[in-house]
Design an enzyme around this catalytic site. Sequence first.
Site, mmCIF file in Angstrom:
data_model
loop_
_atom_site.group_PDB
_atom_site.id
_atom_site.type_symbol
_atom_site.label_atom_id
_atom_site.label_comp_id
_atom_site.label_asym_id
_atom_site.label_seq_id
_atom_site.Cartn_x
_atom_site.Cartn_y
_atom_site.Cartn_z
ATOM 1 N N ASP A 77 0.923 -1.181 0.055
ATOM 2 C CA ASP A 77 -0.026 -0.104 0.006
ATOM 3 C C ASP A 77 0.878 1.123 0.210
ATOM 4 O OD1 ASP A 77 0.724 -0.594 2.816
ATOM 5 O OD2 ASP A 77 -0.649 0.802 3.410
ATOM 6 N N GLU A 142 0.074 -1.164 5.946
ATOM 7 C CA GLU A 142 1.248 -0.320 6.681
ATOM 8 C C GLU A 142 0.897 1.189 6.918
ATOM 9 O OE1 GLU A 142 5.112 1.437 7.822
ATOM 10 O OE2 GLU A 142 3.891 1.585 6.207
#
Length: 384
Positions: A77, A142
Amino acid sequence: MTDAAHSSQTGPVTELTKALIARPSVTPLDEGCQTLMAERLAAIGFNIEAMVFEDTTNMWARRGNTGPVFCFAGHTDVVPTGDLSRWHTPPFEPTIIDGYLYGRGAADMKGSLAAMVVATERFVAKHPNHPGSIAFLITSDEEGPFINGTTRVIDTLEARNEKITWALVGEPSSTLKLGDVVKNGRRGSLTANLTVKGVQGHVAYPHLADNPIHKAAPFLAELSQTHWDNGNAFFPPTSMQIANINGGTGASNVIPGALEVMFNFRYSTEVTAEILIERVETLLTAHELDYDIRWTFNGLPFLTGEGPLLDATRHAIRQVTGYDTDPQTTGGTSDGRFIAPTGAKVLELGPVNATIHKVNECVKVDDLEQLALCYEVILEQLLC
C-alpha cells in the site's frame, strides 16, 4: 529524457518496480501487487498463503520447511497522491527522468519489494538447495491503521508456532545515498487522548463557569518541560510532543466546557509505557484536574544489536557500495515493531527517503539495482 527512451536500458528490479507502481494501491488497497509478486515467487518454489482480513490483503510466502527463517517484510500500500497538479508526471504512470524513477511508492516501498523478489530469484538460482527457509511477509495495511496487516499475520504465525529468525524490512532507511543508514531498532510509540473537563458559560460571567483551558495550562506547561530519561547508547532521550489541541465553540463569548489534547511519546528502552502513563497521570492528579484519558499503545521499542543479521547487512553494503553503513534507531515506527516481539532480529534497509510521502516521489534507478545486490549478499551471508 523519458521512460520510453530508457526502457531498453533498465534492469529487472526497475522493470518490476514500474509494474508495481502502475497498480494504484492506495492504502488499504493492494490492486494485484501481491499477486504479481506471488507469481514470481511460486515459480521458484515458494508456498504462497494469502491472508485476507477485512479490507486488508496480506501474503505469507515461504520456501523451505526448516530454520533458520530469513524473512523479507514490506507493504504494497501507498499513501494518497496529494495534489495531482503538483506532480511532474502522473503518480501511477512510472516514468524515468534523468536516471530517477518517478511514481507513488517508488521509494516507499515498491522499489524495495521488487529488489527483494529479484534478489531471491537470483539467490535460489545459484543455491537451489540452500539451508533454512526464505519467507515474505507482505501487507497492504502499513500506511493505514495497521490493524489487519502485519500484526494479524504475526498472530497467525505465532498461533502455529511458526517463527522468524531474521526479518529485513524494506523501509526507505537511507538518507543521502543508498545504504548509508540502516535502522537496527525503533523507539516505542504511545499516544494519549486527554479530555480536561470544565463548565461551559458566558465569558462575561466567569464565576458561573470553569474554564478547562485555564485549568490545564499549568499542567501542559509542566508536561512539555518534563525530562523523561537520558536515552542510552542506542536511543535518544524520550520525546513528548503535543500533536493536537482543541477547545471552545468558535465563538468569542463562550467559555468552553472541555479541552481535548492529543500527545505522543516516542520512547527509549530506558522507560516503559507503564512508567510514562503513571508519571502523566500523577501529574494530572497533582494539578487537580477533572479529566478522562485514553491511551493507545502503538508499539514497543526494539533493538537488534551485534549479531549475524547486522554483520551480514554491514558486509553486503560495504561489498556493493564500497562504504560503511551507520546503524540508527531514529525516525518513525514501522511494521518491524510487530515482528520484533516474537524474538526475531529485525533490520530496515531500503532506498533514500528524501521524497517519501511527497509529490514527485522518486528513486534513483541505479539504487534499485544495487539494493537487490545488497539483499542477495545478505541472503548468501545468512543462508549459505
